[in-house]
Motif scaffolding. Sequence first.
Motif, mmCIF file in Angstrom:
data_model
loop_
_atom_site.group_PDB
_atom_site.id
_atom_site.type_symbol
_atom_site.label_atom_id
_atom_site.label_comp_id
_atom_site.label_asym_id
_atom_site.label_seq_id
_atom_site.Cartn_x
_atom_site.Cartn_y
_atom_site.Cartn_z
ATOM 1 N N UNK A 1 -10.903 0.049 -0.412
ATOM 2 C CA UNK A 1 -10.658 0.407 0.983
ATOM 3 C C UNK A 1 -9.670 -0.239 1.804
ATOM 4 N N UNK A 2 -9.731 -1.507 1.543
ATOM 5 C CA UNK A 2 -8.975 -2.436 2.382
ATOM 6 C C UNK A 2 -7.302 -2.468 2.011
ATOM 7 N N UNK A 3 -7.396 -2.290 0.335
ATOM 8 C CA UNK A 3 -6.052 -2.321 -0.170
ATOM 9 C C UNK A 3 -5.262 -0.880 0.189
ATOM 10 N N UNK A 4 -6.023 0.181 0.360
ATOM 11 C CA UNK A 4 -5.415 1.495 0.667
ATOM 12 C C UNK A 4 -4.855 1.424 1.959
ATOM 13 N N UNK B 1 -9.177 -10.018 4.142
ATOM 14 C CA UNK B 1 -10.262 -9.266 3.786
ATOM 15 C C UNK B 1 -10.358 -8.625 2.146
ATOM 16 N N UNK B 2 -9.428 -8.085 1.979
ATOM 17 C CA UNK B 2 -9.339 -7.447 0.628
ATOM 18 C C UNK B 2 -9.262 -8.552 -0.375
ATOM 19 N N UNK B 3 -8.670 -9.653 -0.233
ATOM 20 C CA UNK B 3 -8.836 -10.747 -0.997
ATOM 21 C C UNK B 3 -10.098 -11.338 -1.220
ATOM 22 N N UNK B 4 -10.911 -11.500 -0.065
ATOM 23 C CA UNK B 4 -12.317 -12.009 -0.214
ATOM 24 C C UNK B 4 -13.164 -10.962 -0.797
ATOM 25 N N UNK B 5 -13.095 -9.767 -0.723
ATOM 26 C CA UNK B 5 -13.625 -8.751 -1.475
ATOM 27 C C UNK B 5 -13.279 -8.750 -2.614
ATOM 28 N N UNK C 1 -9.982 5.195 18.618
ATOM 29 C CA UNK C 1 -10.557 3.621 18.525
ATOM 30 C C UNK C 1 -10.946 3.745 16.881
ATOM 31 N N UNK C 2 -10.969 2.355 16.453
ATOM 32 C CA UNK C 2 -11.112 2.251 14.885
ATOM 33 C C UNK C 2 -12.385 1.684 14.843
ATOM 34 N N UNK C 3 -13.378 2.146 13.718
ATOM 35 C CA UNK C 3 -14.658 1.752 13.577
ATOM 36 C C UNK C 3 -14.590 0.112 13.091
ATOM 37 N N UNK C 4 -13.463 -0.527 12.510
ATOM 38 C CA UNK C 4 -13.647 -1.572 12.182
ATOM 39 C C UNK C 4 -12.726 -2.716 12.619
ATOM 40 N N UNK C 5 -13.230 -3.944 12.970
ATOM 41 C CA UNK C 5 -12.154 -4.940 13.544
ATOM 42 C C UNK C 5 -11.213 -5.107 12.623
ATOM 43 N N UNK C 6 -10.022 -5.961 13.109
ATOM 44 C CA UNK C 6 -8.860 -5.978 12.554
ATOM 45 C C UNK C 6 -8.925 -6.844 11.399
#
Length: 228
Positions: free
Chosen positions: A79-82, A19-23, A7-12
């Motif tokens: 993190x999201x870009x990676x 998400x990366x763009x908004x961050x 299981x992943x800890x974060x939602x898709x």
Amino acid sequence: MTATTTPRLTASFWRSRRSAALAGIAFGVLLLAAMTMMRLALSSSDLAVLESDSSRRRLVEIGLNLVPFAGIAFLWFIGVVRDQLGVVEDRLFSTVFLGSGLLFLGMLFMGAVLSGSLLAMLARSNVSLEVWYFGRDSTYTLVSVYAMRMAAVFTLSVSTVGLRTAAMPRWVTYLGYLVALVLLVAAGEHQWTQLIFPLWVLLVSIVILVTPPPNRAVDAVEVVEAAS
């Protein structure tokens, strides 16, 4: 438990390009505002001016309060870009990308801590000039010289990865190379040029937000073929 069922800890959504763009947009806006406030408030480095002008000190305080939130957004952007690079991630550029980003963030926070300490010093009745100038020069060197060089390396790595994976338009990556060159050469002497780093991250984030993702299926095939 296999990798496919872990299981992943974060939602898709929080792992998505959006998400990366908004961050990145949050980071660009917050750091741009913080740096502009600091530059305007510290346009005069005379200690007497800062001691007597409460509006300048207040502007510095507001700018410093924005820095932690900008840092949180930047860390999420990294993190999201990676995560988005996925199978096409290059270990060399990924290491440089992550390392330069974390070093930039660490030195930015340290510069904010030193600036906050100097600001608190102004509230005292007797300010030591030697300590003041030492702290001011240390903060300047840390942020304008070292942090901006790490920002340049970060920009170079993002631009190179974006160019090789077709994740961004070519003109954005070429602009990134130009931004990195300016940060390497001029950021230490001309502090207003430092604003181009959050501006570039803001631009990249907006481009990511409005452009479709590259074809990862084709990229994965190319990576497998190159490795075989």
